[in-house]
Scaffold this motif. Structure first.
Motif, PDB file in Angstrom:
ATOM      1  N   ALA B  89       0.825  -1.203   0.000  1.00 21.14           N
ATOM      2  CA  ALA B  89       0.000   0.000   0.000  1.00 21.14           C
ATOM      3  C   ALA B  89       0.858   1.251   0.000  1.00 21.14           C
ATOM      4  O   ALA B  89       0.567   2.221  -0.697  1.00 21.14           O
ATOM      5  CB  ALA B  89      -0.924   0.000   1.213  1.00 21.14           C
ATOM      6  N   LEU B  90       1.935   1.249   0.781  1.00 20.77           N
ATOM      7  CA  LEU B  90       2.721   2.462   0.951  1.00 20.77           C
ATOM      8  C   LEU B  90       3.775   2.647  -0.137  1.00 20.77           C
ATOM      9  O   LEU B  90       4.111   3.765  -0.490  1.00 20.77           O
ATOM     10  CB  LEU B  90       3.414   2.456   2.321  1.00 20.77           C
ATOM     11  N   LEU B  91       4.322   1.535  -0.634  1.00 17.96           N
ATOM     12  CA  LEU B  91       5.484   1.658  -1.515  1.00 17.96           C
ATOM     13  C   LEU B  91       5.174   1.385  -2.987  1.00 17.96           C
ATOM     14  O   LEU B  91       5.904   1.843  -3.854  1.00 17.96           O
ATOM     15  CB  LEU B  91       6.597   0.707  -1.066  1.00 17.96           C
ATOM     16  N   LEU B  92       4.151   0.588  -3.261  1.00 15.44           N
ATOM     17  CA  LEU B  92       3.981   0.165  -4.653  1.00 15.44           C
ATOM     18  C   LEU B  92       2.651   0.546  -5.295  1.00 15.44           C
ATOM     19  O   LEU B  92       2.625   1.170  -6.355  1.00 15.44           O
ATOM     20  CB  LEU B  92       4.142  -1.359  -4.749  1.00 15.44           C
ATOM     21  N   ALA B  93       1.540   0.152  -4.647  1.00 13.04           N
ATOM     22  CA  ALA B  93       0.238   0.181  -5.313  1.00 13.04           C
ATOM     23  C   ALA B  93      -0.092   1.520  -5.993  1.00 13.04           C
ATOM     24  O   ALA B  93      -0.382   1.542  -7.187  1.00 13.04           O
ATOM     25  CB  ALA B  93      -0.858  -0.231  -4.344  1.00 13.04           C
ATOM     26  N   PRO B  94      -0.056   2.658  -5.272  1.00  9.40           N
ATOM     27  CA  PRO B  94      -0.506   3.893  -5.926  1.00  9.40           C
ATOM     28  C   PRO B  94       0.364   4.272  -7.127  1.00  9.40           C
ATOM     29  O   PRO B  94      -0.155   4.776  -8.129  1.00  9.40           O
ATOM     30  CB  PRO B  94      -0.404   4.955  -4.824  1.00  9.40           C
ATOM     31  N   TYR B  95       1.653   4.020  -7.045  1.00  9.63           N
ATOM     32  CA  TYR B  95       2.553   4.452  -8.114  1.00  9.63           C
ATOM     33  C   TYR B  95       2.413   3.573  -9.347  1.00  9.63           C
ATOM     34  O   TYR B  95       2.406   4.062 -10.469  1.00  9.63           O
ATOM     35  CB  TYR B  95       3.989   4.447  -7.592  1.00  9.63           C
ATOM     36  N   LEU B  96       2.295   2.270  -9.112  1.00  9.10           N
ATOM     37  CA  LEU B  96       2.126   1.379 -10.261  1.00  9.10           C
ATOM     38  C   LEU B  96       0.796   1.635 -10.944  1.00  9.10           C
ATOM     39  O   LEU B  96       0.686   1.581 -12.162  1.00  9.10           O
ATOM     40  CB  LEU B  96       2.249  -0.081  -9.825  1.00  9.10           C
ATOM     41  N   ARG B  97      -0.249   1.945 -10.157  1.00  9.80           N
ATOM     42  CA  ARG B  97      -1.550   2.230 -10.757  1.00  9.80           C
ATOM     43  C   ARG B  97      -1.508   3.530 -11.568  1.00  9.80           C
ATOM     44  O   ARG B  97      -2.079   3.621 -12.645  1.00  9.80           O
ATOM     45  CB  ARG B  97      -2.638   2.324  -9.687  1.00  9.80           C
ATOM     46  N   LYS B  98      -0.817   4.510 -11.046  1.00  9.74           N
ATOM     47  CA  LYS B  98      -0.709   5.785 -11.772  1.00  9.74           C
ATOM     48  C   LYS B  98      -0.049   5.559 -13.140  1.00  9.74           C
ATOM     49  O   LYS B  98      -0.486   6.080 -14.155  1.00  9.74           O
ATOM     50  CB  LYS B  98       0.104   6.797 -10.971  1.00  9.74           C
ATOM     51  N   TRP B  99       0.970   4.733 -13.142  1.00 11.91           N
ATOM     52  CA  TRP B  99       1.665   4.452 -14.389  1.00 11.91           C
ATOM     53  C   TRP B  99       0.770   3.647 -15.321  1.00 11.91           C
ATOM     54  O   TRP B  99       0.726   3.872 -16.530  1.00 11.91           O
ATOM     55  CB  TRP B  99       2.971   3.728 -14.059  1.00 11.91           C
ATOM     56  N   GLY B 251       8.302 -10.645  -0.130  1.00 12.94           N
ATOM     57  CA  GLY B 251       7.847 -11.494  -1.223  1.00 12.94           C
ATOM     58  C   GLY B 251       6.401 -11.203  -1.591  1.00 12.94           C
ATOM     59  O   GLY B 251       6.039 -11.116  -2.766  1.00 12.94           O
ATOM     60  N   THR B 252       5.550 -11.021  -0.562  1.00 13.13           N
ATOM     61  CA  THR B 252       4.150 -10.673  -0.802  1.00 13.13           C
ATOM     62  C   THR B 252       4.064  -9.430  -1.665  1.00 13.13           C
ATOM     63  O   THR B 252       3.310  -9.361  -2.630  1.00 13.13           O
ATOM     64  CB  THR B 252       3.444 -10.374   0.530  1.00 13.13           C
ATOM     65  N   ALA B 253       4.868  -8.427  -1.305  1.00 17.16           N
ATOM     66  CA  ALA B 253       4.830  -7.162  -2.020  1.00 17.16           C
ATOM     67  C   ALA B 253       5.499  -7.280  -3.389  1.00 17.16           C
ATOM     68  O   ALA B 253       5.385  -6.383  -4.211  1.00 17.16           O
ATOM     69  CB  ALA B 253       5.505  -6.079  -1.198  1.00 17.16           C
ATOM     70  N   GLY B 254       6.204  -8.391  -3.637  1.00 17.65           N
ATOM     71  CA  GLY B 254       6.881  -8.535  -4.921  1.00 17.65           C
ATOM     72  C   GLY B 254       6.234  -9.563  -5.831  1.00 17.65           C
ATOM     73  O   GLY B 254       6.706  -9.795  -6.930  1.00 17.65           O
ATOM     74  N   LEU B 255       5.140 -10.189  -5.364  1.00 22.28           N
ATOM     75  CA  LEU B 255       4.531 -11.227  -6.185  1.00 22.28           C
ATOM     76  C   LEU B 255       3.743 -10.617  -7.335  1.00 22.28           C
ATOM     77  O   LEU B 255       2.805  -9.855  -7.111  1.00 22.28           O
ATOM     78  CB  LEU B 255       3.604 -12.099  -5.345  1.00 22.28           C
ATOM     79  N   PRO B 256       4.084 -10.971  -8.566  1.00 23.84           N
ATOM     80  CA  PRO B 256       3.424 -10.341  -9.712  1.00 23.84           C
ATOM     81  C   PRO B 256       1.907 -10.512  -9.704  1.00 23.84           C
ATOM     82  O   PRO B 256       1.188  -9.597 -10.083  1.00 23.84           O
ATOM     83  CB  PRO B 256       4.027 -11.063 -10.917  1.00 23.84           C
ATOM     84  N   HIS B 257       1.403 -11.669  -9.238  1.00 20.59           N
ATOM     85  CA  HIS B 257      -0.048 -11.851  -9.331  1.00 20.59           C
ATOM     86  C   HIS B 257      -0.791 -11.001  -8.309  1.00 20.59           C
ATOM     87  O   HIS B 257      -1.992 -10.775  -8.453  1.00 20.59           O
ATOM     88  CB  HIS B 257      -0.451 -13.328  -9.229  1.00 20.59           C
ATOM     89  N   VAL B 258      -0.099 -10.520  -7.274  1.00 20.50           N
ATOM     90  CA  VAL B 258      -0.732  -9.601  -6.331  1.00 20.50           C
ATOM     91  C   VAL B 258      -0.614  -8.168  -6.847  1.00 20.50           C
ATOM     92  O   VAL B 258      -1.591  -7.425  -6.905  1.00 20.50           O
ATOM     93  CB  VAL B 258      -0.096  -9.717  -4.930  1.00 20.50           C
ATOM     94  N   ILE B 259       0.582  -7.783  -7.253  1.00 18.64           N
ATOM     95  CA  ILE B 259       0.810  -6.413  -7.734  1.00 18.64           C
ATOM     96  C   ILE B 259      -0.134  -6.074  -8.875  1.00 18.64           C
ATOM     97  O   ILE B 259      -0.724  -5.000  -8.932  1.00 18.64           O
ATOM     98  CB  ILE B 259       2.267  -6.250  -8.227  1.00 18.64           C
ATOM     99  N   ILE B 260      -0.326  -7.032  -9.780  1.00 22.74           N
ATOM    100  CA  ILE B 260      -1.103  -6.799 -10.985  1.00 22.74           C
ATOM    101  C   ILE B 260      -2.541  -6.387 -10.651  1.00 22.74           C
ATOM    102  O   ILE B 260      -3.193  -5.670 -11.397  1.00 22.74           O
ATOM    103  CB  ILE B 260      -1.064  -8.072 -11.857  1.00 22.74           C
ATOM    104  N   ARG B 261      -3.021  -6.807  -9.463  1.00 23.37           N
ATOM    105  CA  ARG B 261      -4.401  -6.485  -9.086  1.00 23.37           C
ATOM    106  C   ARG B 261      -4.602  -5.008  -8.840  1.00 23.37           C
ATOM    107  O   ARG B 261      -5.727  -4.514  -8.898  1.00 23.37           O
ATOM    108  CB  ARG B 261      -4.829  -7.244  -7.827  1.00 23.37           C
ATOM    109  N   PHE B 262      -3.538  -4.307  -8.508  1.00 18.88           N
ATOM    110  CA  PHE B 262      -3.700  -2.885  -8.244  1.00 18.88           C
ATOM    111  C   PHE B 262      -3.779  -2.092  -9.547  1.00 18.88           C
ATOM    112  O   PHE B 262      -4.084  -0.910  -9.540  1.00 18.88           O
ATOM    113  CB  PHE B 262      -2.580  -2.393  -7.328  1.00 18.88           C
ATOM    114  N   TYR B 263      -3.529  -2.746 -10.669  1.00 20.01           N
ATOM    115  CA  TYR B 263      -3.707  -2.110 -11.980  1.00 20.01           C
ATOM    116  C   TYR B 263      -5.180  -2.070 -12.376  1.00 20.01           C
ATOM    117  O   TYR B 263      -5.542  -1.350 -13.289  1.00 20.01           O
ATOM    118  CB  TYR B 263      -2.982  -2.915 -13.070  1.00 20.01           C
ATOM    119  N   THR B 264      -5.994  -2.907 -11.723  1.00 26.69           N
ATOM    120  CA  THR B 264      -7.368  -3.044 -12.210  1.00 26.69           C
ATOM    121  C   THR B 264      -8.323  -1.990 -11.659  1.00 26.69           C
ATOM    122  O   THR B 264      -9.459  -1.932 -12.073  1.00 26.69           O
ATOM    123  CB  THR B 264      -7.941  -4.434 -11.872  1.00 26.69           C
TER     124      THR B 264
END
Lengths: 112, 558
Positions: B89-99, B251-264
């Protein structure tokens, strides 16, 4: 491209707000991550033996932090982050109104 | 057919029917729908979908069982698999979604270079594949126990259902099916837990009431030759508990199948709130799991303690058929219990059956047993579907169309995405029938690999503009190579001999060290080589702010 919107001219006053916004964001992040570390790795692992001397409704306290307390704290940390960032976004005029058709269309414009 | 089999069949048929209906109604015709559900998933639904995607066969089937036998040391899974969401939530989700594009390798490709993109596409396939094998096997266990179907056929039945909806609807039907699967799995998990808590302590909130049996459980455990339940560091030293927890979080924060969900999600704000709802839905199960572990172990030990082997409760015989429970031939009375077949205890119980057997062990009625079976299948299938999507998108979107068919139209992209998904399912079935180790263990290795490859590259890419392509590529290769090398060194795989861990660091925990190695190498190499191009630093700058600034901001002027 999703980034076309950033090519729009900057509002008067330049980009000073950006540094301010980012600084506030980083400050909040550091505070929340410090709590994250202290509760899970601190109370749950490093000091678990000392905390286990205390028992609360049947739970040794260190054990409780490791198996229950840390998870509740994680949830509260994310909640605090979401609420604070919503406020910050509003203050700096970068808040997204996803319920309003106008705002949503503008955000999605470049992607579809 | 026994009563339990009838109820299990009813619940499985009903839930599968529901998934198929949902999948058919949300089938897609465009690539964007196939990969990121058209960026149109509402926040709370996305949270529930992430929850189901996240909570695998390992969470549902194995975790409470692991905690039951590991006691305090099982906390590595509880903290490790939830704490990562704070990082997300703090390090990845908002930035990856913005991109905002389709895949994780695509982000590092834009941020660094095509080479880094290819490395991460390969890493994504390896990580997701390691993970999906466990899900397939978990599904097979459920079928084999509850319907007396051979594990091989069980895996195939589960795969066919996933095949239909994942290939048909991609991310869109996977997301909406996962919302349904979350509902099934959480009900299936909570009902027996609440019932057991009510029966044993009179308080129907398992999270609160399992404290009351901890004293009794500690003394029973010692009586039957097991460790004191609440004592820390009985199976692993403190340094290992620390590192495994860290590796699972990163690892949780680096798993592609979790990260990808924040793109949706629709917006950047939506991605933050998705993280909150995801952890909320996950926490419902994760705070219940230790209670289930403790209650089930207490019931199990009490039920067999000092019992002659010919008068054991009926669940022992039911589960003995699967080979996951065994009674020592030489024992007349049960005086010791273990989860390790090598320990030679009077009764050996596999971790993986505890949740599935908990209603039977506690003597709950047949419909609840059937519901738990459907829940276990929902958990395994929802995760498998999410992983297969990552494999499909990495192979087709990040490799095939980058190198082989660079100018393909939307129709062809969608078709190839579907073919890649179908191929991935077939390979996963074959591997799922012959899994390399216990379900949860297999999954733990995927985390180490995700932690040591993606996480540092993505976080440094967002927060450090000076980070460049050569740095990230070297960091990922060294970090991942280091982690895999240590795993091969300590484990008996591919015919290699197992060595003792160094400093008590288990192969599950090495990912945390691998992530650090990756980060250090990335920083050092980046500083030694030229800074990235200007358009890349501008891209990094742009993803830090959710939307263009309105000139008339509410409350602006500070």
């Amino acid at each position: 491209m999703a980034d076309t919107e950033d090519k729009s001219p900057d509002p008067p006053g330049g980009n000073g707000w950006r540094r301010e916004y980012w600084k506030k964001n980083l400050q909040l992040m550091v505070i929340l991550l410090a709590i994250w570390f202290a509760v899970s790795f601190g109370c749950g692992i490093l000091f678990v033996e000392q905390l286990n001397q205390i028992t609360v409704i049947g739970f040794p306290l260190g054990f409780w932090f490791a198996q229950q307390g840390s998870i509740y704290v994680f949830l509260l940390l994310i909640l605090a982050y979401c609420l604070y960032m919503d406020r910050l976004d509003k203050r700096f005029g970068v808040y997204e109104y996803d319920d309003e058709p106008a705002g949503g269309a503008a955000e999605k414009g470049g992607e579809s | 057919m026994s009563e339990i089999q009838i109820w299990t069949t009813i619940f499985i048929v009903l839930s599968f029917g529901a998934y198929m209906t949902i999948a058919w109604r949300s089938r897609v015709r465009e690539t964007e729908g196939f990969y990121v559900a058209g960026h149109g998933v509402p926040t709370i639904a996305n949270g529930a979908a992430i929850g189901a995607d996240w909570m695998s066969a390992a969470s549902f089937i194995s975790m409470a069982g692991l905690i039951a036998f590991l006691g305090y040391d099982g906390s590595i899974y509880l903290m490790g698999w939830t704490g990562g969401y704070v990082l997300l939530a703090l390090l990845l989700a908002p930035y990856l979604r913005k991109w905002g594009k389709y895949t994780v390798p695509e982000f590092v490709g834009d941020r660094y270079s095509e080479l880094v993109r290819t490395i991460s596409a390969v890493a994504a396939v390896i990580v997701s594949f390691t993970y999906v094998v466990g899900q397939m096997n978990g599904g097979g266990i459920v079928f084999s126990r509850f319907l007396n179907v051979d594990i091989t056929y069980g895996v195939i039945i589960a795969a066919v259902v996933i095949f239909v909806y994942a290939v048909l609807g991609g991310m869109k039907s996977i997301t909406w099916t996962q919302v349904a699967q979350y509902t099934v799995l959480i009900i299936a998990y909570l009902i027996p837990a609440v019932a057991v808590a009510q029966v044993m302590t009179g308080i129907p909130i398992p999270q609160v009431s399992f404290g009351q049996i901890l004293d009794g459980l500690n003394s029973l455990s010692v009586e039957l030759g097991l460790e004191v339940f609440t004592d820390p560091f009985t199976s692993r030293p403190m340094i290992d508990i620390f590192l495994v927890t860290m590796a699972l979080m990163i690892g949780t924060a680096g798993l592609p199948h979790v990260i990808i969900r924040f793109y949706t999600t629709k917006t950047v704000r939506g991605s933050r709130w998705s993280a909150f709802w995801a952890l909320f839905f996950i926490a419902l199960l994760y705070t219940t799991a230790p209670a289930v572990g403790a209650f089930t172990k207490f019931n199990l030990l009490q039920g067999v303690n000092g019992t002659p082997t010919d008068q054991l409760p009926s669940w022992v015989e039911n589960w003995a058929a699967t080979g996951l429970v065994s009674v020592n031939q030489n024992a007349d009375v049960i005086n010791s219990v273990s989860n390790d077949p090598a320990a030679g205890a009077d009764l050996t119980v596999n971790n993986d059956i505890l949740v599935l057997a908990s209603p039977e062990i506690a003597g709950l009625p047949a419909p609840i047993v059937g519901l738990v079976a459907a829940g276990g299948l929902a958990a395994a299938m929802s995760t498998a579907a999410g992983l297969l999507l990552v494999i499909s998108s990495s192979v087709s979107h990040d490799i095939y169309f980058r190198y082989v068919r660079t100018h393909a139209g939307d129709h062809e992209r969608l078709l190839v995405g579907r073919i890649a998904m179908a191929a991935a399912i077939v390979v996963a079935v074959i591997a799922g029938i012959n899994p390399p180790a216990f379900v949860a263990q297999v999954v733990a290795f995927a985390f180490g690999m995700a932690a040591s490859s993606f996480f540092p590259a993505i976080v440094l890419g967002i927060f450090w503009k000076r980070c460049n392509a050569i740095g990230a590529a070297t960091g990922m290769i060294v970090g991942l190579g280091f982690t895999i090398a240590y795993m091969l060194y300590t484990l008996e795989v591919f015919g290699l001999a197992a060595h003792d861990p160094i400093l008590g660091v288990s192969p599950e925990g090495i990912g945390a060290v691998g992530a650090l190695v990756n980060a250090v190498v990335t920083v050092v190499v980046s500083l030694m080589t030229p800074p990235p191009a200007r358009h890349i630093t501008e891209m990094v700058e742009s993803i830090r702010y959710p939307s263009p600034r309105r000139t008339q901001a509410a409350g602006a002027g500070e």
